[in-house]
Design an enzyme around this catalytic site. Structure first.
Site, PDB file in Angstrom:
ATOM      1  N   LYS A  41       9.385   3.859   4.799  1.00  0.00           N
ATOM      2  CA  LYS A  41       8.505   4.729   5.487  1.00  0.00           C
ATOM      3  C   LYS A  41       7.054   4.319   5.031  1.00  0.00           C
ATOM      4  O   LYS A  41       6.415   4.881   6.044  1.00  0.00           O
ATOM      5  CB  LYS A  41       8.784   5.851   4.722  1.00  0.00           C
ATOM      6  CG  LYS A  41       9.852   6.647   4.448  1.00  0.00           C
ATOM      7  CD  LYS A  41      10.305   7.660   3.680  1.00  0.00           C
ATOM      8  CE  LYS A  41      11.543   8.355   3.339  1.00  0.00           C
ATOM      9  NZ  LYS A  41      11.752   8.986   2.385  1.00  0.00           N
ATOM     10  N   GLY A  42       6.884   3.324   4.278  1.00  0.00           N
ATOM     11  CA  GLY A  42       5.619   2.887   3.803  1.00  0.00           C
ATOM     12  C   GLY A  42       4.597   2.351   5.079  1.00  0.00           C
ATOM     13  O   GLY A  42       3.577   2.880   5.031  1.00  0.00           O
ATOM     14  N   ASP A 101       5.274  -8.221  -1.280  1.00  0.00           N
ATOM     15  CA  ASP A 101       5.210  -8.296  -2.771  1.00  0.00           C
ATOM     16  C   ASP A 101       6.182  -9.571  -3.097  1.00  0.00           C
ATOM     17  O   ASP A 101       5.363 -10.663  -2.835  1.00  0.00           O
ATOM     18  CB  ASP A 101       5.952  -7.077  -3.373  1.00  0.00           C
ATOM     19  CG  ASP A 101       5.593  -7.214  -4.961  1.00  0.00           C
ATOM     20  OD1 ASP A 101       4.945  -7.912  -5.634  1.00  0.00           O
ATOM     21  OD2 ASP A 101       6.649  -6.236  -5.638  1.00  0.00           O
ATOM     22  N   PHE A 150       0.547  -1.733  -9.633  1.00  0.00           N
ATOM     23  CA  PHE A 150       1.256  -1.021  -8.541  1.00  0.00           C
ATOM     24  C   PHE A 150       0.167  -0.306  -7.809  1.00  0.00           C
ATOM     25  O   PHE A 150      -0.877   0.409  -8.340  1.00  0.00           O
ATOM     26  CB  PHE A 150       1.895  -0.031  -9.445  1.00  0.00           C
ATOM     27  CG  PHE A 150       3.110   0.665  -8.523  1.00  0.00           C
ATOM     28  CD1 PHE A 150       4.000   0.008  -8.137  1.00  0.00           C
ATOM     29  CD2 PHE A 150       2.679   2.082  -8.298  1.00  0.00           C
ATOM     30  CE1 PHE A 150       5.016   0.498  -7.199  1.00  0.00           C
ATOM     31  CE2 PHE A 150       3.735   2.654  -7.345  1.00  0.00           C
ATOM     32  CZ  PHE A 150       4.860   1.980  -6.863  1.00  0.00           C
ATOM     33  N   ARG A 163       1.973   9.293  -0.410  1.00  0.00           N
ATOM     34  CA  ARG A 163       1.948   8.414   0.841  1.00  0.00           C
ATOM     35  C   ARG A 163       0.713   9.040   1.601  1.00  0.00           C
ATOM     36  O   ARG A 163       0.189   8.239   2.334  1.00  0.00           O
ATOM     37  CB  ARG A 163       3.013   8.485   1.591  1.00  0.00           C
ATOM     38  CG  ARG A 163       4.049   7.972   0.916  1.00  0.00           C
ATOM     39  CD  ARG A 163       5.492   7.902   2.211  1.00  0.00           C
ATOM     40  NE  ARG A 163       6.741   7.683   1.306  1.00  0.00           N
ATOM     41  CZ  ARG A 163       7.347   6.515   1.066  1.00  0.00           C
ATOM     42  NH1 ARG A 163       6.664   5.633   1.538  1.00  0.00           N
ATOM     43  NH2 ARG A 163       8.450   6.169   0.705  1.00  0.00           N
TER      44      ARG A 163
END
Ligand code: IMP
Length: 189
Positions: A41-42, A101, A150, A163
């Site tokens: 979804k990001g 990442d 993070f 989000r």
């Protein structure tokens, strides 16, 4: 609250950088009609802003994946839950990511997309945690190089929360946030 997280990139920094990325893609794909693929979804928030800054005919596709454990545990193996709805053979594909990442997820996705014989395949990521990279990857477009912290907001979540933050925050006290996931709600106002 303020020592639990801090703003790394504010909405105005993000807007400016997304505009620049859109301009770069527009310049590089003149005369072509790229397919932008977003990984849910990001990546969807970034994609929504990015593709409105691209002054070309573009189409948009979505993929949804699930990981087996975290990226390192799964060695990047992911299950494709929802695939693109179009034939990518001969198309110019740009995979749009929120963050790269270790790169393990992305390299799995790239090999899956390459197998469909696109004319070209490039990656555009808003954030690049390059210091954590395990899989060697070429990322054509990078919004910001991201510190090894993070981050949440602008599509990125902590346990499905945050989000919808307009800014990108770096979490400084993960223990406190784990104990109380609502701690950063004031950033939403
Ligand atoms: P990779 O396979 O290690 O590159 O993992 C990439 C995925 O991990 C991203 O698409 C995100 O879903 C997630 N991820 C990595 N770092 C962060 C972070 O700082 N905040 C939120 N999600 C992250």
């Amino acid at each position: 609250m303020t020592d639990v997280a801090r703003v790394l990139w504010g909405r105005e920094d993000i807007r400016r950088r997304v505009e620049e990325l859109g301009r770069a893609v527009t310049g590089d794909y003149q005369g072509r009609e790229p397919v932008l693929i977003s990984v849910l979804k990001g990546g969807s928030v970034f994609l929504a802003d990015l593709f409105r800054e691209i002054r070309l005919p573009v189409s948009v596709e979505y993929m949804a994946i699930s990981r087996y454990g975290n990226a390192a545990e799964s060695l990047g193996r992911v299950r494709i839950l929802m695939d693109v709805q179009t034939d990518l053979a001969g198309r110019d594909v740009v995979l749009v990511e929120d963050i790269v990442d270790t790169g393990l997820t992305l390299s799995y996705l790239l090999s899956s997309l390459l197998a469909r014989t696109p004319a070209s395949l490039e990656v555009c990521t808003l954030l690049d945690k390059s210091v954590r990279r395990i899989a060697p990857l070429e990322v054509r477009y990078v919004g910001f190089d991201c510190p090894d912290q993070f981050v949440i907001g602008y599509g990125l979540d902590f346990r499905e929360r945050y989000r919808n933050l307009a800014d990108i925050l770096a979490v400084q006290d993960m223990q406190a946030l784990e104990a109380d996931p609502d701690l950063l709600l004031p950033f939403l106002s």
